[in-house]
Structure formats: structure tokens, C-alpha cells
Design a protein around this motif. Structure first.
Motif, PDB file in Angstrom:
ATOM      1  N   GLU A 109      44.905  41.946  28.627  1.00 45.22           N
ATOM      2  CA  GLU A 109      43.825  41.084  28.482  1.00 45.22           C
ATOM      3  C   GLU A 109      44.050  40.138  27.224  1.00 45.22           C
ATOM      4  OE1 GLU A 109      40.297  43.198  27.624  1.00 45.22           O
ATOM      5  OE2 GLU A 109      40.193  44.307  29.403  1.00 45.22           O
ATOM      6  N   TYR A 111      42.285  36.590  25.053  1.00 46.27           N
ATOM      7  CA  TYR A 111      41.092  35.857  24.600  1.00 46.27           C
ATOM      8  C   TYR A 111      41.363  34.812  23.902  1.00 46.27           C
ATOM      9  CZ  TYR A 111      41.990  37.948  20.133  1.00 46.27           C
ATOM     10  OH  TYR A 111      42.591  38.569  18.855  1.00 46.27           O
ATOM     11  N   HIS A 140      31.120  45.291  31.416  1.00 39.66           N
ATOM     12  CA  HIS A 140      31.505  43.589  31.281  1.00 39.66           C
ATOM     13  C   HIS A 140      31.932  42.997  32.200  1.00 39.66           C
ATOM     14  CE1 HIS A 140      36.253  44.443  30.841  1.00 39.66           C
ATOM     15  NE2 HIS A 140      35.511  45.309  31.733  1.00 39.66           N
ATOM     16  N   THR A 142      34.691  39.718  33.604  1.00 35.95           N
ATOM     17  CA  THR A 142      35.850  39.045  33.322  1.00 35.95           C
ATOM     18  C   THR A 142      36.098  38.111  34.513  1.00 35.95           C
ATOM     19  OG1 THR A 142      37.089  40.953  34.262  1.00 35.95           O
ATOM     20  CG2 THR A 142      36.889  41.074  32.259  1.00 35.95           C
ATOM     21  N   ARG A 154      43.733  39.263  32.576  1.00 37.60           N
ATOM     22  CA  ARG A 154      42.355  39.537  32.292  1.00 37.60           C
ATOM     23  C   ARG A 154      41.641  38.598  31.218  1.00 37.60           C
ATOM     24  NH1 ARG A 154      40.021  45.350  32.874  1.00 37.60           N
ATOM     25  NH2 ARG A 154      40.580  44.900  35.028  1.00 37.60           N
ATOM     26  N   GLU A 156      38.873  37.640  28.494  1.00 38.11           N
ATOM     27  CA  GLU A 156      37.900  38.236  27.675  1.00 38.11           C
ATOM     28  C   GLU A 156      37.407  37.122  26.771  1.00 38.11           C
ATOM     29  OE1 GLU A 156      36.132  40.977  28.337  1.00 38.11           O
ATOM     30  OE2 GLU A 156      37.311  42.257  29.486  1.00 38.11           O
TER      31      GLU A 156
END
Length: 168
Positions: A109, A111, A140, A142, A154, A156
Motif C-alpha cells: 500500500e 499513500y 475501505h 481503494t 494499492r 490509500e
């Protein structure tokens, strides 16, 4: 299967090398941070075994239930290196109730950071013709890209620890 801490880091390095090619292609340096890598377990026995192995190299372990299954959030004492910075956290995921989950590194993940925003990261991927899949889950939402290696990147809005803190 992870046999010991050394094999975990070797398998993790292989997964992050695929990720590094991806992030360099999209020039995400300075725009995003790598939050954590997820290792999914194929059985309850594997979950317990891998957790015990990772605890030997952990600063801390937090375990919770998400979507009716155990998830361990583990901070390592030595990170998995990536071009977006060291990945200090592992999400260890218990087998899904339907038994469909395969063992291994599943996703990493990222961000937004610095000059980046979620929208900028998403637009960059779409502009570069990545097959971005918007996924809505009960806990959530994504946007994801599956790399040729099978590893999923992914997007986020923030780090997983923030979601955990909200749950508490």
C-alpha cells in the motif's frame, strides 16, 4: 512459505523489487510513501507460524479482527527497502472464510506524501495506461494496479495505522 526471518526478508525483497520498477516508471518519488506490505496466509497454522517468526524481528505486534478474520499489524526492527523508503510494517492476513486465499506477498500500500495527493497518484496511473481497478470493500475503498508479478499496488489516502487508531 516463510521458513524463518531470513526467508521472509528474501521473499519480501523480491516483491519490493517488482514494486520499485513500477514506482520508477510513474515517477512517484516525493509524491508517495510505501506504507506496508501484506503477507496473506493460506491456513490458520501458517498464520500462527509466520506470526511467531515475524515476532522475532518485530518492534511490536498489534492484532485485530477485520472483516471477520485476524489481521496482525507488525512493525519490523529492520525495514524492507524500497525506492519510496523503507517499509517498516507488515500486514499479516488470516485465511478468508471461503478458503480462497493463497499464501504469499499480496499487496503493497502507498499513500500520498510531500507534493502528492491521492487524486494526483490516481491520475498519473490512468494517464500512463495502467489498468486501475476501483475496489469497494465494507471497511475501505481503494484503487489498485496488479503488477505482472501478481503483486498488487494499492492506493490509500493514508497509512494503515491511522485506520487502526480510528477503530480503537
Amino acid at each position: 512459505m516463510v521458513e524463518d526471518l531470513l526467508s521472509f526478508y528474501a521473499q519480501g525483497k523480491e516483491a519490493t523489487e517488482h514494486f520499485d520498477l513500477f514506482f520508477k516508471k510513474h515517477k512517484f518519488s516525493g509524491l508517495a510513501l510505501a506504507d506496508h506490505v501484506c503477507y496473506k496466509c493460506g491456513s490458520s497454522e501458517e498464520f500462527d507460524e509466520v506470526r511467531a517468526i515475524l515476532e522475532k524481528g518485530a518492534a511490536y505486534v498489534y492484532q485485530t479482527i477485520i472483516s471477520s478474520r485476524r489481521i496482525a499489524y507488525i512493525k519490523l526492527t529492520a525495514p524492507l527497502p524500497t525506492g519510496l523508503g523503507g517499509v517498516w510494517f507488515i500486514e499479516l492476513s488470516y485465511q478468508k472464510p471461503d478458503g480462497s486465499q493463497r499464501s504469499g506477498f499480496d499487496h503493497i500500500e502507498i499513500y500520498p506524501a510531500g507534493e502528492g495527493s491521492y487524486e494526483l497518484l490516481l491520475a498519473t496511473l490512468k494517464k500512463n495506461d495502467e489498468q486501475v481497478v476501483h475496489v469497494e470493500r465494507p471497511h475501505h475503498v481503494t484503487d489498485e494496479v496488479t503488477l505482472p508479478s501478481g503483486l498488487v499496488v494499492r492506493l490509500e489516502p493514508g497509512p494503515l495505522i491511522e485506520k487502526i487508531k480510528q477503530e480503537l
